[in-house]
Design an enzyme around this catalytic site. Structure first.
Site, PDB file in Angstrom:
ATOM      1  N   GLY A  50       0.903  -1.137   0.000  1.00 35.77           N
ATOM      2  CA  GLY A  50       0.000   0.000   0.000  1.00 35.77           C
ATOM      3  C   GLY A  50       0.939   1.182   0.000  1.00 35.77           C
ATOM      4  N   CYS A  51       0.499   2.287  -0.539  1.00 46.05           N
ATOM      5  CA  CYS A  51       1.377   3.445  -0.663  1.00 46.05           C
ATOM      6  C   CYS A  51       1.751   3.983   0.710  1.00 46.05           C
ATOM      7  CB  CYS A  51       0.658   4.493  -1.487  1.00 46.05           C
ATOM      8  SG  CYS A  51       1.591   5.949  -1.861  1.00 46.05           S
ATOM      9  N   GLN A  52       0.873   3.818   1.697  1.00 43.55           N
ATOM     10  CA  GLN A  52       1.036   4.540   2.959  1.00 43.55           C
ATOM     11  C   GLN A  52       1.687   3.736   4.073  1.00 43.55           C
ATOM     12  OE1 GLN A  52      -1.323   7.442   4.232  1.00 43.55           O
ATOM     13  NE2 GLN A  52      -1.609   8.231   2.200  1.00 43.55           N
TER      14      GLN A  52
END
Lengths: 138, 407
Positions: A50-52
């Site tokens: 996930g990007c975060q």
């Protein structure tokens, strides 16, 4: 207890909370219950991107049931993972495949599943199902 | 504090600011991702569709004339605002990413294997990928200006890697992840002396201070409307006429041709050559209106007010134990990128949202910068002239609560 009943229990638990701070404090508490995951298992292969915040998920089939180990860098995600594993851990592939996951929405944490959050949580549920498909064929 | 700046009355111009998030007043600190839209810009879009919606540059009827005039009028507004020599040097695009792709694609055939492109280490992913795609075609080399420990560009190293092989130097005016204002005047000057052309991405700068493109003598410059109180999906590319004329267009289609047969097409003159197809007409017109709006407030006033917000926020945030600011340099826009010891940025952002505060968390599409600091991401609070000291106080108090919940 069936997957459905386990989800119902969680939804009932969350009904006690009056406001979001209590909910989040409970989730943060639950994050501490999550069985720790060995460093070696936090590998690129087990990483759900996930990007975060990174989420790792590892699965093994033991006596026909799937054992999951998971972790996240973000504590809220980790708390939700803890709930997720309470529901899906130690189930047969068929139990998982015939289940639905609707508790997150019902306990008012829907926003953590939105693709915008990119926190790996929704991918994690998909991955749990993929493992179930893979193990159901072994 | 600048007393002539009436933030309360300015805030009345933004309908979204009356919105409640989780029953709390919205505190919008994500201005670096997208600015909010004043009612005059929203009305401008509505007005277009209600009164003169029509395709431009091709009708002989009155409605088309009206739309064409408004569209070209917006081009003139951009030209005047950025002090551009001629309006045909203003190309309307879908935003900075589109603009950068026009330039990188245009130079794709011109550059050769021995040529080099320099980009800064402070770039957004969208500023790295187009050049990587381009050098696949011509095998030119991509070089990177490294960062100093504090996040500023290492200018000594820039001078070292700049050579007569360098054909293009490309960097953002202000870093989206850290808010650092890059010394573009010096970079443009040195690059020109070495015969390289310079493209500046002004996505993060144009909303915060006045920019004079002729004075800068930059070769290409781009900005997006949605960070300038305008609508999404619109931006512009400025290029010096002689350079734009040398580049092949990125897209083929209607509007960009002067003569077409099945054996050959002759491209139209500037700016039409780069504006294939029906553009975002209402968006462009509203972009012009947004520029008017910013000028009514005055960019100098905005700059001064935002500086005071930044100073205040900096001093408040530094009171929080374990809070570390990245890119804490003198020359920056009103943006603070930070982490709190032992707490993941995602958790901070999720809980701030519950307090009605919108911040950005994560890598900000700038993984190389995060790698430079050895971190996974940051919380980014980006302020603009619609924000207040009271909101920063609420932010500070909320962060204290977040910290006590999460640690």
């Amino acid at each position: 207890m069936t997957i459905e009943n386990a989800q119902k229990d969680i939804i009932d638990n969350f009904l006690f909370f009056d406001d979001w701070t209590q909910k989040y404090e409970y989730i943060i508490e639950l994050s501490k219950d999550l069985e720790s995951m060995n460093k070696e298992l936090k590998s690129e292969d087990n990483l759900i991107k996930g990007c975060q915040s990174k989420v790792w998920l590892h699965a093994e089939l033991v006596d026909g049931k799937i054992n999951f180990l998971a972790d996240s860098e973000a504590i809220i995600t980790k708390g939700i993972i803890s709930i997720l594993l309470n529901i899906f851990n130690n189930r047969t592939p068929n139990e998982i495949l015939s289940s639905n996951m609707d508790f997150i929405e019902k306990i008012g944490l829907k926003e953590h599943l939105s693709p915008n959050r990119a926190n790996g949580l929704s991918s994690m549920y998909k991955q749990i199902k993929f493992y179930a498909i893979a193990f159901s064929k072994t | 504090m600048n007393l002539s700046f009436d933030v309360d009355s300015i805030r009345q111009d933004f309908p979204i600011l009356s919105k409640k998030i989780h029953n709390k007043p919205l505190v919008y600190f994500d201005n670096a991702a997208t600015s909010q839209t004043p009612v005059c810009v929203i009305d401008c879009i509505k007005d277009y569709y209600e009164k003169y919606n029509s395709n431009i540059h091709r009708g002989v009827h009155s409605l088309s004339d009206e739309a064409t005039n408004a569209y070209e009028n917006a081009r003139n507004k951009i030209k005047d605002h950025f002090n551009i020599n001629e309006s045909k040097e203003v190309i309307f695009t879908s935003g900075t990413t589109h603009s950068i792709n026009i330039v990188s694609n245009g130079f794709s055939k011109i550059l050769k294997r021995e040529d080099e492109i320099i980009v800064s280490g402070l770039e957004h992913h969208s500023n790295i990928v187009p050049w990587q795609m381009m050098i696949k075609n011509n095998e030119a080399k991509l070089r990177v200006i490294p960062l100093k420990d504090n996040g500023e560009l290492d200018m000594d190293e820039f001078k070292n890697i700049l050579s007569n092989k360098t054909k293009i130097v490309f960097l953002n005016h202000v870093s989206n992840a850290l808010g650092i204002i890059n010394p573009i005047e010096e970079i443009i000057d040195i690059s020109h002396k070495n015969g390289a052309i310079v493209l500046i991405d002004g996505a993060q700068s144009a909303a915060h201070f006045k920019i004079d493109l002729q004075k800068l003598d930059v070769d290409f410059f781009t900005a997006s409307a949605h960070k300038l109180c305008g609508p999404t999906g619109v931006g512009f590319l400025y290029g010096k006429e002689e350079l734009l004329s040398r580049l092949d267009p990125l897209m083929g289609g209607g509007e960009m041709i002067s003569d077409v047969t099945f054996s050959k097409t002759t491209y139209a003159d500037l700016p039409s050559k780069f504006e294939a197809g029906t553009p975002n007409i209402s968006g462009v017109i509203a972009f012009g209106k947004a520029i008017d709006y910013l000028n009514e407030i005055g960019l100098d006033n905005i700059e001064q007010y935002e500086k005071s917000l930044l100073e205040y926020a900096n001093s408040k945030l530094k009171e929080i134990d374990g809070l570390k600011i990245y890119g804490d340099t003198k020359n920056k826009t009103s943006l603070i990128s930070f982490n709190i010891d032992g707490i993941h940025s995602y958790d901070i952002g999720s809980i701030l949202d519950k307090f009605g505060i919108a911040v950005r968390t994560g890598q900000h599409c700038a993984q190389p910068i995060m790698d430079h600091f050895g971190i996974d991401g940051t919380v980014r609070a980006s302020f603009s002239f619609i924000n207040t000291i009271e909101e920063i106080d609420h932010f500070y108090e909320s962060l204290i609560k977040v910290k006590s919940m999460l640690s």
